[in-house]
Scaffold this motif. Structure first.
Motif, PDB file in Angstrom:
ATOM      1  N   PRO A  95      -2.153   0.185  -5.300  1.00  0.00           N
ATOM      2  CA  PRO A  95      -0.730   0.359  -5.633  1.00  0.00           C
ATOM      3  C   PRO A  95      -0.004  -0.980  -5.624  1.00  0.00           C
ATOM      4  N   ASN A 140       0.809  -1.217   0.000  1.00  0.00           N
ATOM      5  CA  ASN A 140       0.000   0.000   0.000  1.00  0.00           C
ATOM      6  C   ASN A 140       0.842   1.268   0.000  1.00  0.00           C
ATOM      7  N   GLU A 155       2.173   4.454  -1.670  1.00  0.00           N
ATOM      8  CA  GLU A 155       1.777   5.322  -2.779  1.00  0.00           C
ATOM      9  C   GLU A 155       2.901   6.286  -3.112  1.00  0.00           C
ATOM     10  N   SER A 156       3.155   6.471  -4.398  1.00  0.00           N
ATOM     11  CA  SER A 156       4.075   7.505  -4.868  1.00  0.00           C
ATOM     12  C   SER A 156       3.494   8.099  -6.150  1.00  0.00           C
TER      13      SER A 156
END
Length: 137
Positions: free
Chosen positions: A56, A9, A11-12
């Protein structure tokens, strides 16, 4: 010797800034960024079961030793500002195959109405829960 940790999990914005995003996150949870050798995304893009939105992909973080990998996992687990990110050790190919087989057995048992079985991901066994099963609403 497995020195890879998996961040779930995470996120980027884009994959070009993945290493810097992971370095910033790891620094906020209190881990030394010098121990990280490589960062990459892995696995397919999955869909959420509830909303159907894209989840993600997992991030694999290669550390310089097994002890530093364990320190990273503990640091993420203890951190209160980690958000929805979880860390775990990377599984070997045999462990992933065994979990796939166990999950298919679990699906068959639960389809037959035996709701008291579960997969123990630490020992890679199908176990029976003897307490009363409470259906989640």
């Amino acid at each position: 010797e497995k020195t890879t940790a998996v961040l779930e999990n995470f996120e980027s914005e884009n994959d070009d800034s993945l290493e810097t995003d992971v370095s910033k996150f790891v620094a906020t949870v209190g881990f030394d960024t010098k121990c990280i050798l490589n960062v990459r995304r892995s696995g397919p893009t999955l869909k959420s079961r509830k909303t159907g939105a894209d989840l993600p992909r997992i991030v694999k973080v290669k550390c310089d030793s097994e002890s530093s990998r364990n320190k990273l996992i503990r640091a993420v687990a203890k951190s209160t500002d980690r958000g929805n990110v979880y860390a775990r050790p990377d599984r070997t190919w045999q462990q992933r195959e065994k979990l796939r087989r166990l999950n298919s057995e679990l699906f068959a048992k639960r389809s037959a109405g035996e709701n008291y079985w579960f997969v123990d991901k630490n020992t890679y066994e199908l176990k029976r829960n003897n307490t009363k099963f409470v259906a989640r609403i």
